[in-house]
Motif scaffolding. Structure first.
Motif, PDB file in Angstrom:
ATOM      1  N   ILE A  95       1.234  26.598   7.054  1.00 28.89           N
ATOM      2  CA  ILE A  95       1.660  25.588   6.084  1.00 28.89           C
ATOM      3  C   ILE A  95       1.588  24.185   6.669  1.00 28.89           C
ATOM      4  N   ARG A  96       0.910  23.311   5.949  1.00 32.41           N
ATOM      5  CA  ARG A  96       0.912  21.897   6.353  1.00 32.41           C
ATOM      6  C   ARG A  96       2.305  21.318   6.091  1.00 32.41           C
ATOM      7  N   THR A  97       2.885  20.658   7.089  1.00 37.74           N
ATOM      8  CA  THR A  97       4.152  19.962   6.879  1.00 37.74           C
ATOM      9  C   THR A  97       3.938  18.482   7.165  1.00 37.74           C
ATOM     10  N   MET A  98       4.901  17.680   6.747  1.00 38.30           N
ATOM     11  CA  MET A  98       4.883  16.273   7.132  1.00 38.30           C
ATOM     12  C   MET A  98       5.128  16.202   8.638  1.00 38.30           C
ATOM     13  N   GLN A  99       4.845  15.014   9.211  1.00 37.30           N
ATOM     14  CA  GLN A  99       5.034  14.844  10.652  1.00 37.30           C
ATOM     15  C   GLN A  99       6.515  14.581  10.912  1.00 37.30           C
ATOM     16  N   ALA A 134      -1.031  14.257   8.486  1.00 38.28           N
ATOM     17  CA  ALA A 134      -0.870  13.130   7.553  1.00 38.28           C
ATOM     18  C   ALA A 134      -1.282  13.573   6.156  1.00 38.28           C
ATOM     19  N   PHE A 135      -0.637  12.985   5.161  1.00 36.09           N
ATOM     20  CA  PHE A 135      -0.886  13.387   3.778  1.00 36.09           C
ATOM     21  C   PHE A 135      -2.354  13.220   3.379  1.00 36.09           C
ATOM     22  N   SER A 136      -2.957  12.155   3.860  1.00 35.32           N
ATOM     23  CA  SER A 136      -4.338  11.851   3.460  1.00 35.32           C
ATOM     24  C   SER A 136      -5.348  12.936   3.874  1.00 35.32           C
ATOM     25  N   ASP A 151      -2.484   5.945   6.309  1.00 34.12           N
ATOM     26  CA  ASP A 151      -1.397   6.860   5.959  1.00 34.12           C
ATOM     27  C   ASP A 151      -0.036   6.178   6.194  1.00 34.12           C
ATOM     28  N   ASP A 152       1.026   6.896   5.874  1.00 33.32           N
ATOM     29  CA  ASP A 152       2.375   6.315   5.964  1.00 33.32           C
ATOM     30  C   ASP A 152       2.647   5.685   7.330  1.00 33.32           C
ATOM     31  N   GLN A 153       2.307   6.407   8.393  1.00 34.43           N
ATOM     32  CA  GLN A 153       2.612   5.894   9.733  1.00 34.43           C
ATOM     33  C   GLN A 153       1.799   4.651  10.061  1.00 34.43           C
ATOM     34  N   GLU A 164      12.064   7.601  -5.214  1.00 33.09           N
ATOM     35  CA  GLU A 164      12.094   9.072  -5.209  1.00 33.09           C
ATOM     36  C   GLU A 164      10.718   9.700  -5.042  1.00 33.09           C
ATOM     37  N   ASN A 165      10.573  10.498  -3.995  1.00 30.33           N
ATOM     38  CA  ASN A 165       9.425  11.399  -3.912  1.00 30.33           C
ATOM     39  C   ASN A 165       9.842  12.665  -4.662  1.00 30.33           C
ATOM     40  N   GLY A 166      10.944  13.285  -4.232  1.00 32.58           N
ATOM     41  CA  GLY A 166      11.533  14.345  -5.048  1.00 32.58           C
ATOM     42  C   GLY A 166      11.607  15.714  -4.393  1.00 32.58           C
ATOM     43  N   PHE A 167      11.951  16.698  -5.196  1.00 35.91           N
ATOM     44  CA  PHE A 167      12.127  18.071  -4.705  1.00 35.91           C
ATOM     45  C   PHE A 167      10.769  18.720  -4.478  1.00 35.91           C
ATOM     46  N   ARG A 168      10.645  19.341  -3.319  1.00 32.66           N
ATOM     47  CA  ARG A 168       9.350  19.886  -2.914  1.00 32.66           C
ATOM     48  C   ARG A 168       9.228  21.374  -3.254  1.00 32.66           C
ATOM     49  N   ASN A 169       8.025  21.759  -3.642  1.00 36.87           N
ATOM     50  CA  ASN A 169       7.718  23.152  -3.958  1.00 36.87           C
ATOM     51  C   ASN A 169       6.493  23.590  -3.177  1.00 36.87           C
ATOM     52  N   PRO A 213      13.216  11.437  -0.016  1.00 39.74           N
ATOM     53  CA  PRO A 213      13.277  10.072  -0.539  1.00 39.74           C
ATOM     54  C   PRO A 213      12.031   9.287  -0.112  1.00 39.74           C
ATOM     55  N   PHE A 214      11.700   8.276  -0.871  1.00 39.24           N
ATOM     56  CA  PHE A 214      10.798   7.231  -0.395  1.00 39.24           C
ATOM     57  C   PHE A 214      11.683   6.076   0.042  1.00 39.24           C
ATOM     58  N   VAL A 215      11.217   5.294   1.011  1.00 40.11           N
ATOM     59  CA  VAL A 215      11.965   4.089   1.373  1.00 40.11           C
ATOM     60  C   VAL A 215      11.049   2.882   1.193  1.00 40.11           C
ATOM     61  N   GLY A 236       0.817  -1.212   0.000  1.00 40.77           N
ATOM     62  CA  GLY A 236       0.000   0.000   0.000  1.00 40.77           C
ATOM     63  C   GLY A 236       0.849   1.259   0.000  1.00 40.77           C
ATOM     64  N   ILE A 237       0.366   2.288  -0.696  1.00 41.70           N
ATOM     65  CA  ILE A 237       1.030   3.607  -0.682  1.00 41.70           C
ATOM     66  C   ILE A 237      -0.007   4.709  -0.471  1.00 41.70           C
ATOM     67  N   GLY A 238       0.495   5.902  -0.180  1.00 42.19           N
ATOM     68  CA  GLY A 238      -0.399   7.024   0.095  1.00 42.19           C
ATOM     69  C   GLY A 238      -0.821   7.770  -1.156  1.00 42.19           C
ATOM     70  N   LEU A 239      -0.060   7.613  -2.232  1.00 36.61           N
ATOM     71  CA  LEU A 239      -0.320   8.406  -3.438  1.00 36.61           C
ATOM     72  C   LEU A 239      -1.181   7.622  -4.428  1.00 36.61           C
ATOM     73  N   ASN A 240      -1.603   8.310  -5.476  1.00 41.67           N
ATOM     74  CA  ASN A 240      -2.546   7.724  -6.433  1.00 41.67           C
ATOM     75  C   ASN A 240      -1.877   6.766  -7.412  1.00 41.67           C
ATOM     76  N   THR A 276       5.176  -1.276   2.194  1.00 41.70           N
ATOM     77  CA  THR A 276       4.743   0.109   2.006  1.00 41.70           C
ATOM     78  C   THR A 276       5.967   0.936   1.596  1.00 41.70           C
ATOM     79  N   ILE A 277       5.722   2.102   1.009  1.00 36.64           N
ATOM     80  CA  ILE A 277       6.835   2.916   0.489  1.00 36.64           C
ATOM     81  C   ILE A 277       6.666   4.375   0.943  1.00 36.64           C
ATOM     82  N   PRO A 278       6.823   4.619   2.234  1.00 35.83           N
ATOM     83  CA  PRO A 278       6.579   5.974   2.743  1.00 35.83           C
ATOM     84  C   PRO A 278       7.714   6.936   2.416  1.00 35.83           C
ATOM     85  N   SER A 279       7.434   8.212   2.551  1.00 36.57           N
ATOM     86  CA  SER A 279       8.514   9.186   2.621  1.00 36.57           C
ATOM     87  C   SER A 279       9.330   8.816   3.844  1.00 36.57           C
ATOM     88  N   THR A 280      10.634   9.090   3.801  1.00 35.08           N
ATOM     89  CA  THR A 280      11.447   8.815   4.984  1.00 35.08           C
ATOM     90  C   THR A 280      11.064   9.762   6.131  1.00 35.08           C
TER      91      THR A 280
HETATM   92  O1  KDG Z   1       2.839   7.371  -0.325  1.00 32.46           O
HETATM   93  C1  KDG Z   1       3.593   8.385   0.209  1.00 32.46           C
HETATM   94  C2  KDG Z   1       2.768   9.576   0.620  1.00 32.46           C
HETATM   95  O2  KDG Z   1       1.819   9.106   1.508  1.00 32.46           O
HETATM   96  C3  KDG Z   1       3.483  10.728   1.301  1.00 32.46           C
HETATM   97  O3  KDG Z   1       4.730  10.321   1.746  1.00 32.46           O
HETATM   98  C4  KDG Z   1       3.567  11.939   0.435  1.00 32.46           C
HETATM   99  O4  KDG Z   1       5.329  13.502   0.619  1.00 32.46           O
HETATM  100  C5  KDG Z   1       4.271  13.136   1.041  1.00 32.46           C
HETATM  101  C6  KDG Z   1       3.621  13.959   2.081  1.00 32.46           C
HETATM  102  O5  KDG Z   1       3.602  15.167   1.880  1.00 32.46           O
HETATM  103  O6  KDG Z   1       3.142  13.438   3.084  1.00 32.46           O
END
Ligand code: KDG
Length: 339
Positions: free
Chosen positions: A174-178, A197-199, A77-79, A150-155, A241-243, A37-41, A93-97
Motif C-alpha cells: 500500500i502506498r502511504t503518505m510520507q 509523494a502523491f504525484s 509535490d507537497d514537500q 479539509e482533505n477528509g476521511f480516507r478509504n 487535514p489540509f493546512v 500551488g496544490i497537489g490536487l486537480n 501551498t495547502i498540503p496535507s498535514t
Molecule cells: O494538494 C494536496 C495533495 O498533494 C496531497 O496532500 C493529497 O492526501 C494526499 C496524499 O495522499 O498525498
C-alpha cells in the motif's frame, strides 16, 4: 530630542533600515502577486476552494493582490512546495498535514486512526486551541499557518481483493503518505506500506508497483484511481487535514491590512472547501460504483479490531509528540461529542 522646551517631534527611527524588503505601512494595500500551488486537480474540492480564495483576495484588495493558481503538483509535490515557501520562492501551498511531521511532529497526532467520527469533530479540534497550538510551531520553520482546510476521511482502494477485516491487509503493498504514523500503522495491520509523494501514485498503481492506496473519495475520483483500482473498501480509517501555508518571508513584508485580507480569505475559502468536500464525498461512493468499482463496507467490529491492533503505535507516537497535547486533543473531541 532632550532639549528643554523644544516641543518639536522627531521623526520615528526606522528600525528596519538594514532590510531591503520594507514591510508595508499598517493600512497599505500594494500590488502583490501570490503564487499558490496544490497537489490536487482544479476540479477537486481543494482546487475549487483555492479558486475561491483567489477571488476573495482580489475582491478584498480591490484587485491589487493577485493570486496565480497552480494545480496537480505542477509546482511540485507537497514537500517541494513547502520548501519553496521556506525559501521565499512561492507564497502559498495547502498540503496535507501528514508529510509535514518531519518538521512539526505535533501534526502526527492528526494521523492517528479513528479519532474523529465526523467532520464536525475534526473542525472543533482543528479550529480550537489544539489546532492553533500546532500552527504556532510553524513560524520557526519559515511558515505561517492561516487555517485548516479539509482533505477528509480516507478509504482504501486496491487491485487484489475486497478488504473487509484486518486480516485482508496481510501482505498488501500500500502506498502511504510520507509519514511515520501511517507507515507504522499499516505495518501493524500486516500490510507492506510504501511511502511515496502523491504525484507518483497513479503511475505506481497502474504499473502495479503497489497494490493499493488510501485517500478520500473525492481524490479517488478526481485522480481517476478507479481506472486502475477495482476494489474500494469504506475503511474511513483516518481524517487528514489540509493546512493553509504562507511563506513567512512573504508574510513579513505584508501590511496589517494585507495580512488580514490573506487570513480572512483563507478562513472563508476553507469553510467553502469543507462544504464542497462533504457534498462531493457524500455522492462519490455512488458515482465510483457506477464507474465499475466494487465497493464494500467495513463493520464497526472490524474497525474496532484494527484499532486494537494499532494501539502500541499510537502509544509510542503519543509519547513522542507529548502526552499532554494528545490528551487535550481527545478531550476536545469528547467535548463536541457530548454536546
Ligand atoms: O494538494 C494536496 C495533495 O498533494 C496531497 O496532500 C493529497 O492526501 C494526499 C496524499 O495522499 O498525498
Amino acid at each position: 530630542g532632550g532639549g528643554g522646551g523644544n516641543e518639536q517631534t522627531e521623526p520615528a527611527k526606522d528600525n528596519n533600515s538594514a532590510s531591503t524588503e520594507q514591510p508595508a505601512a499598517g493600512n497599505d494595500v500594494q500590488e502583490r502577486t501570490i503564487k499558490a500551488g496544490i497537489g490536487l486537480n482544479e476540479d477537486h474540492p481543494q482546487g475549487i476552494a483555492l479558486k475561491k480564495f483567489a477571488e476573495l483576495v482580489s475582491e478584498k484588495s480591490g484587485g491589487k493582490m493577485k493570486v496565480q493558481t497552480f494545480f496537480a503538483a505542477t509546482l511540485g509535490d507537497d514537500q517541494k512546495m513547502t520548501e519553496a515557501l521556506q525559501g521565499g520562492l512561492q507564497e502559498v501551498t495547502i498540503p496535507s498535514t501528514s508529510p509535514l511531521v518531519g518538521m512539526v511532529k505535533e501534526f502526527g497526532m492528526f494521523d492517528f486512526p479513528f479519532i474523529f467520527n465526523n467532520g464536525e469533530e475534526a473542525d472543533a479540534v482543528l479550529d480550537g486551541p489544539v489546532g492553533q497550538k500546532v500552527l504556532d510551531k510553524l513560524p520557526e520553520h519559515g511558515l505561517v499557518g492561516l487555517a485548516y482546510w479539509e482533505n477528509g476521511f480516507r478509504n482504501l482502494t486496491n487491485s487484489k481483493h475486497p478488504v473487509e477485516t484486518a486480516k485482508d491487509f496481510q501482505g498488501l503493498k500500500i502506498r502511504t503518505m510520507q509519514n511515520a504514523v501511517h507507515l507504522e500503522v499499516f505495518q501493524k495491520l500486516g500490510a507492506n506500506p510504501t511511502p511515496m509523494a502523491f504525484s507518483e501514485v497513479f503511475t505506481a498503481l497502474e504499473s502495479k508497483t503497489v497494490d493499493g492506496q488510501e485517500n478520500p473519495l473525492a481524490t479517488i475520483e478526481s485522480n481517476k484511481f478507479n481506472e486502475v483500482q477495482p476494489y474500494l473498501s469504506m475503511t474511513n480509517h483516518v481524517y487528514t487535514p489540509f493546512v493553509f501555508l504562507v511563506s513567512k518571508k512573504f508574510w513579513d513584508q505584508l501590511s496589517d491590512t494585507e495580512k488580514q485580507i490573506m487570513k480572512d480569505s483563507a478562513v472563508e475559502a476553507g469553510k467553502y472547501n469543507r462544504e464542497v468536500n462533504r457534498e462531493v464525498n457524500e455522492k462519490t461512493k455512488e458515482s465510483l460504483k457506477a464507474a465499475g468499482m466494487q465497493v464494500n463496507e467495513v463493520s464497526d467490529e472490524a474497525k474496532a479490531e484494527m484499532n486494537e491492533m494499532i494501539k502500541p503505535v499510537i502509544e509510542k507516537f503519543s509519547k513522542d509528540i507529548g502526552e499532554d497535547l494528545v490528551k487535550e486533543m481527545y478531550a476536545e473531541v469528547e467535548k463536541v461529542r457530548n454536546k
